[in-house]
Scaffold this active site. Structure first.
Site, PDB file in Angstrom:
ATOM      1  N   HIS A 219       0.837  -1.205   0.000  1.00 47.03           N
ATOM      2  CA  HIS A 219       0.000   0.000   0.000  1.00 47.03           C
ATOM      3  C   HIS A 219       0.870   1.253   0.000  1.00 47.03           C
ATOM      4  O   HIS A 219       0.712   2.140  -0.847  1.00 47.03           O
ATOM      5  CB  HIS A 219      -0.922  -0.047   1.231  1.00 47.03           C
ATOM      6  CG  HIS A 219      -1.721   1.190   1.481  1.00 47.03           C
ATOM      7  ND1 HIS A 219      -3.091   1.190   1.486  1.00 47.03           N
ATOM      8  CD2 HIS A 219      -1.352   2.475   1.759  1.00 47.03           C
ATOM      9  CE1 HIS A 219      -3.526   2.426   1.747  1.00 47.03           C
ATOM     10  NE2 HIS A 219      -2.490   3.211   1.925  1.00 47.03           N
ATOM     11  N   GLU A 220       1.784   1.320   0.955  1.00 50.13           N
ATOM     12  CA  GLU A 220       2.619   2.520   1.079  1.00 50.13           C
ATOM     13  C   GLU A 220       3.534   2.691  -0.131  1.00 50.13           C
ATOM     14  O   GLU A 220       3.719   3.811  -0.614  1.00 50.13           O
ATOM     15  CB  GLU A 220       3.418   2.484   2.379  1.00 50.13           C
ATOM     16  CG  GLU A 220       2.566   2.509   3.643  1.00 50.13           C
ATOM     17  CD  GLU A 220       1.604   3.682   3.720  1.00 50.13           C
ATOM     18  OE1 GLU A 220       1.925   4.766   3.192  1.00 50.13           O
ATOM     19  OE2 GLU A 220       0.516   3.522   4.300  1.00 50.13           O
TER      20      GLU A 220
ATOM     21  N   HIS B 273       2.146   4.469  -3.114  1.00 49.67           N
ATOM     22  CA  HIS B 273       2.043   5.932  -3.017  1.00 49.67           C
ATOM     23  C   HIS B 273       3.270   6.640  -3.582  1.00 49.67           C
ATOM     24  O   HIS B 273       3.183   7.806  -3.967  1.00 49.67           O
ATOM     25  CB  HIS B 273       1.904   6.372  -1.554  1.00 49.67           C
ATOM     26  CG  HIS B 273       0.556   6.163  -0.946  1.00 49.67           C
ATOM     27  ND1 HIS B 273      -0.632   6.417  -1.592  1.00 49.67           N
ATOM     28  CD2 HIS B 273       0.210   5.747   0.305  1.00 49.67           C
ATOM     29  CE1 HIS B 273      -1.638   6.164  -0.782  1.00 49.67           C
ATOM     30  NE2 HIS B 273      -1.158   5.754   0.381  1.00 49.67           N
TER      31      HIS B 273
ATOM     32  N   ASP C 181      -5.327   7.743  -1.709  1.00 52.05           N
ATOM     33  CA  ASP C 181      -6.244   7.020  -0.832  1.00 52.05           C
ATOM     34  C   ASP C 181      -7.652   7.530  -1.109  1.00 52.05           C
ATOM     35  O   ASP C 181      -8.084   8.529  -0.538  1.00 52.05           O
ATOM     36  CB  ASP C 181      -5.885   7.246   0.643  1.00 52.05           C
ATOM     37  CG  ASP C 181      -4.573   6.589   1.025  1.00 52.05           C
ATOM     38  OD1 ASP C 181      -4.379   5.422   0.654  1.00 52.05           O
ATOM     39  OD2 ASP C 181      -3.750   7.244   1.688  1.00 52.05           O
TER      40      ASP C 181
END
Length: 168
Positions: free
Chosen positions: A118-119, A122, A131
């Site tokens: 997820h991170e 980014h 998000d």
């Protein structure tokens, strides 16, 4: 890895999470490369299959899988119990972990390994996802209602990579 304010125990936990993230990224990329048309796994998280959007997701996971998660810098100085982690998208490879991260499993839904996917999504060089929604139900709803946002949603990438429960 480089650690900022992480105990020895947390360093060990982060090394395991980095290894799991590396596996998730490689497996997601392999899956996309071998499934170049609509599948349940793809449409659940990214919506109706169209080649242009598929190519965007493929590009993201190609970039993410080329990261060496074990060379990231992990900052353990955040104690916010309601947050897993955060990054500055332009500061590649620097991830700050917060309270919720330490309560997560290494693998599976909303896991430590998945959080690193997820991170990493980014980071600008990996696709610079945003998000838009959080959680599996939200991500599935977004895939149905707005695939263009789903392919730009970090949790959608995490859940596609975690693949739990497993989808074909």
């Amino acid at each position: 890895a480089t650690f900022v304010g992480c105990s020895a125990t947390r360093q060990t936990q982060l090394n395991a999470a980095a290894s799991q993230a590396q596996t998730y990224a490689a497996n997601a990329l392999s899956y996309l490369n071998s499934h170049t048309s609509s599948t349940t796994r793809y449409t659940t998280w990214f919506g109706t299959f169209v080649t242009s959007r598929y190519n965007t997701v493929l590009s993201h996971f190609s970039s993410i899988s080329s990261n060496t998660f074990s060379s990231y810098t992990f900052d353990c100085t955040c104690s916010d119990s309601g947050t897993y982690a955060f990054v500055n998208p332009s500061n590649f490879g620097y991830v700050t972990l917060c309270g919720a991260f330490w309560n997560a499993p290494v693998a599976g839904t909303d896991s430590r390994g998945g959080t690193l996917i997820h991170e990493s999504s980014h980071f600008t060089r990996n696709g610079g996802t945003d998000d838009h929604v959080y959680g599996q139900a939200g991500a599935q709803s977004l895939a149905r209602s707005n695939p263009a946002q789903a392919i730009d949603n970090a949790d959608s990438h995490e859940y596609f990579a975690e693949n739990n429960p497993a989808l074909a």
